[in-house]
Write a protein that holds these residues in place. Sequence first.
Motif, PDB file in Angstrom:
ATOM      1  N   ALA A 161       0.736  -1.450   0.009  1.00  7.30           N
ATOM      2  CA  ALA A 161      -0.169  -0.142   0.028  1.00  7.30           C
ATOM      3  C   ALA A 161       0.787   1.140  -0.052  1.00  7.30           C
ATOM      4  N   THR A 162       1.971   1.376   0.738  1.00  9.89           N
ATOM      5  CA  THR A 162       3.005   2.302   0.702  1.00  9.89           C
ATOM      6  C   THR A 162       3.424   2.716  -0.650  1.00  9.89           C
ATOM      7  N   ARG A 163       4.144   1.444  -1.434  1.00  7.88           N
ATOM      8  CA  ARG A 163       4.419   1.620  -2.812  1.00  7.88           C
ATOM      9  C   ARG A 163       3.236   2.300  -3.803  1.00  7.88           C
ATOM     10  N   GLN A 164       2.255   1.643  -3.465  1.00  5.83           N
ATOM     11  CA  GLN A 164       0.830   1.901  -4.311  1.00  5.83           C
ATOM     12  C   GLN A 164       0.587   3.578  -4.214  1.00  5.83           C
ATOM     13  N   CYS A 165       0.516   4.153  -3.017  1.00  8.73           N
ATOM     14  CA  CYS A 165       0.137   5.546  -2.548  1.00  8.73           C
ATOM     15  C   CYS A 165       1.264   6.333  -3.163  1.00  8.73           C
ATOM     16  N   GLU A 166       2.693   5.907  -2.877  1.00 11.97           N
ATOM     17  CA  GLU A 166       3.714   6.857  -3.476  1.00 11.97           C
ATOM     18  C   GLU A 166       3.456   6.874  -4.795  1.00 11.97           C
ATOM     19  N   ASP A 167       3.097   5.990  -5.567  1.00 14.93           N
ATOM     20  CA  ASP A 167       2.819   6.170  -7.175  1.00 14.93           C
ATOM     21  C   ASP A 167       1.693   7.225  -7.287  1.00 14.93           C
ATOM     22  N   LEU A 168       0.570   6.941  -6.677  1.00 15.21           N
ATOM     23  CA  LEU A 168      -0.533   7.750  -6.826  1.00 15.21           C
ATOM     24  C   LEU A 168      -0.272   9.283  -6.423  1.00 15.21           C
ATOM     25  N   LEU A 169       0.262   9.355  -5.294  1.00 13.78           N
ATOM     26  CA  LEU A 169       0.818  10.802  -4.993  1.00 13.78           C
ATOM     27  C   LEU A 169       1.727  11.512  -6.026  1.00 13.78           C
ATOM     28  N   LYS A 170       2.669  10.832  -6.525  1.00 14.78           N
ATOM     29  CA  LYS A 170       3.691  11.286  -7.386  1.00 14.78           C
ATOM     30  C   LYS A 170       2.781  11.518  -8.759  1.00 14.78           C
TER      31      LYS A 170
END
Length: 294
Positions: free
Chosen positions: A255-264
């Motif tokens: 979920a952290t990696r997923q959210c990193e990409d979404l926020l970027k």
Amino acid sequence: MRIPQILANRNGKPTLSFEFFRPKTEKAAQNFEATMDTLGESNPDYVTVTFGAGGSSREGSFELVDKLKNKRGYEVVAYIAGVGLGPQDLTSILDRYMDLGVENIFAIRGDEPKGDAAFQPDPQALPHASDLISFIKDRYDVSVGAAGYPEGHLEAESLDTDIDYVKLKQDCGAQYIVAQFFYTNQDFYNFVQRCRDKGVSVPILPGIMPIYSHGMIKALSQVCGAAIPQEMQQALSEIPEEDKEAVVEYGIDYATRQCEDLLKNKVTGLHFYTMNRAKSVDAVVKNLRRQGLL
């Protein structure tokens, strides 16, 4: 404050929101208080409370809205599911929300409550979420949000048809869309682009569901239509089901990696489906804030 204002006034900063449901047992209620103490430290922009269609569960939803809004001071979005409810019931529910000071409603069609023998659909029940949105906007001065399905609703003829319904929800008065959870970000990006191509102009927020257990992810994915990517299937297959802590830690990392990409990729905000649990969501939010992304 109304959600459209919160989304509009973020000054480039992504919003943070959490979904909760009414605790069903005394022990669950005690655990929920601890969950709120933990997640409250993240200072969410708003929280959402799901809607129980049955009698006792409906009352529990009202109580939770009151607790979160009037006792803990959060901006609350109150769900309402129109399934089986006639105009009189809908008015009674919405009036109750108004008495509690609610300014934000999330309108869904919903599914009939399972295992409730007393549930009898009203013959005048509204068949679609778009009808419910129109009903609300015609009668109440509130903001209304609606759901979107990046991989298509399970009952939709096609994703293209489903996106037509998103546009209809907007046309009926929905002011923002929150996506069902997904595990492949490109599905969300494609969904947003297709919505824009169809004329959907309101904010579209991604819904995030960390992996909490082997069983839960399988069950929820089947119910909600969220595909489990091969990478995730492989990783979970290598973790014994009895090693619950390892599953949770993998879920936090994913979920952290997923959210990193979404926020970027400049999403408007992140909406977490917490399942009334604190550890995973709290860890993901802290990971993102350490990186200055949230």
